[in-house]
Motif scaffolding. Structure first.
Motif, PDB file in Angstrom:
ATOM      1  N   VAL A 101       3.320  -2.287  -7.481  1.00 24.27           N
ATOM      2  CA  VAL A 101       3.407  -2.051  -6.043  1.00 24.27           C
ATOM      3  C   VAL A 101       2.423  -0.982  -5.570  1.00 24.27           C
ATOM      4  O   VAL A 101       1.713  -1.169  -4.586  1.00 24.27           O
ATOM      5  N   ARG A 131       0.925   5.945  -2.002  1.00 19.41           N
ATOM      6  CA  ARG A 131       2.011   5.014  -1.674  1.00 19.41           C
ATOM      7  C   ARG A 131       2.122   4.783  -0.170  1.00 19.41           C
ATOM      8  O   ARG A 131       3.218   4.778   0.382  1.00 19.41           O
ATOM      9  N   ILE A 134       4.835   2.154   1.711  1.00 17.40           N
ATOM     10  CA  ILE A 134       5.833   1.622   0.778  1.00 17.40           C
ATOM     11  C   ILE A 134       7.223   2.164   1.105  1.00 17.40           C
ATOM     12  O   ILE A 134       7.485   3.357   0.978  1.00 17.40           O
ATOM     13  N   ARG A 137      10.582  -1.002  -3.369  1.00 18.25           N
ATOM     14  CA  ARG A 137       9.711  -1.533  -4.415  1.00 18.25           C
ATOM     15  C   ARG A 137      10.345  -2.711  -5.143  1.00 18.25           C
ATOM     16  O   ARG A 137      11.554  -2.862  -5.152  1.00 18.25           O
TER      17      ARG A 137
END
Length: 303
Positions: A101, A131, A134, A137
């Protein structure tokens, strides 16, 4: 300029861990990011840096120093994405397997974030440099529906929904053996495995509540196709709960059988449906991610 936040600890929070106090009082910052700030000596109690396990006392002066967001340095990469939905606030993708991710030290390229930075002009910066956007995940080898925030307002809203369990998360998984019960619920707390720090475990020690509802969609000769409704969102929750029930996910090298029963290259786990309140309109929305070809082919061979 740093964002400096100060708190005087009230009696109600005496003997509470500093990381848990900060998580409760700073909804705009993720728990993992707050713990990073503690590790980086950005949290002071009475003028001294403390560890995240530090227990607060009434009257303590707590200072939290939040650095200014850094410019994104992660490289945009032209990696194909299966986009289910997109608007000015969110992107919903059907993540392919074998895709991490977000970048991590030593693994800065070839991730979903790299692909999103190529596709989108902007992503929220709340989670920092590596990140952006995000909110939640999926494991590297788990496929399916994921939502990503394109601005900070959407990020904060979605983060709160996931935290308060206001989302709907339905997974499809192929597991070993014939599951006896047509449907049921697994209520088994999850914590870090005391013998292997890379693994999680069903345990009562230093654990968090974890609940998974399940329904058997189809039974094959030696396997079962199961729909799982996540009521909580713990690390490796479905994989652990299925193994705990005696039916590990097919292809799961961490919690499954040592001997592969089918020719698969990854764990047969797919985020099938994701529902949440749209961060701008407040309207309830649901997105389905079709099964990817590799998992469909495995199911076809079992017919």
């Amino acid at each position: 300029m740093k964002d400096k936040r100060e708190f005087i600890i009230e009696a109600d929070y005496s003997n509470k861990r500093v990381d848990k106090f900060l998580s409760k009082k700073n909804d705009d910052l993720s728990r993992s990011y707050l713990q990073e700030l503690i590790d980086d000596d950005k949290v002071l109690v009475n003028g001294k840096a403390v560890k995240k396990s530090y227990k607060l006392s009434a009257g303590d002066k707590l200072e939290l120093l939040v650095p200014e967001p850094e410019e994104l340095e992660v490289k945009a990469e032209n990696i194909p994405l299966d986009i289910i939905y997109e608007d000015d606030d969110i992107v919903v993708v059907n993540k392919q397997p074998d895709l991490v991710v977000h970048p991590a030290p030593g693994n800065e390229e070839g991730t979903l974030v790299n692909a999103l930075l190529y596709h989108c002009d902007n992503l929220s910066g709340i989670n920092g440099v590596i990140r952006p956007g995000i909110v939640h995940r999926l494991d590297k080898d788990t496929s399916g529906a994921m939502v990503v925030a394109k601005n900070d307002e959407a990020h904060l809203n979605l983060t709160e929904q996931f935290k308060e369990r206001d989302t709907k998360k339905i997974y499809l998984t192929l597991v070993e053996g014939k599951v006896k019960y047509k449907k049921g619920k697994i209520d088994a707390a999850i914590g870090r495995d005391s013998k292997d720090r890379k693994k999680m475990a069903v345990t009562s020690k230093n654990s968090k509540k974890a609940v998974s509802g399940f329904k058997v969609l189809k039974r094959y000769q030696k396997h079962s196709l199961v729909e799982v409704n996540l009521e909580t969102g713990r690390t490796h929750q479905i994989r652990l709960h299925m193994e705990y029930m005696g039916h590990p996910v097919v292809g799961d090298e961490l919690y499954g059988y040592n001997q592969k029963t089918l020719d698969v290259k990854r764990q047969m786990l797919h985020s099938h449906l994701l529902g949440f309140y749209h961060p701008r309109t407040g309207e309830w929305v649901e997105f389905e991610a079709p099964l990817l070809e590799d998992m469909r082919q495995v199911l076809d061979t079992l017919e």
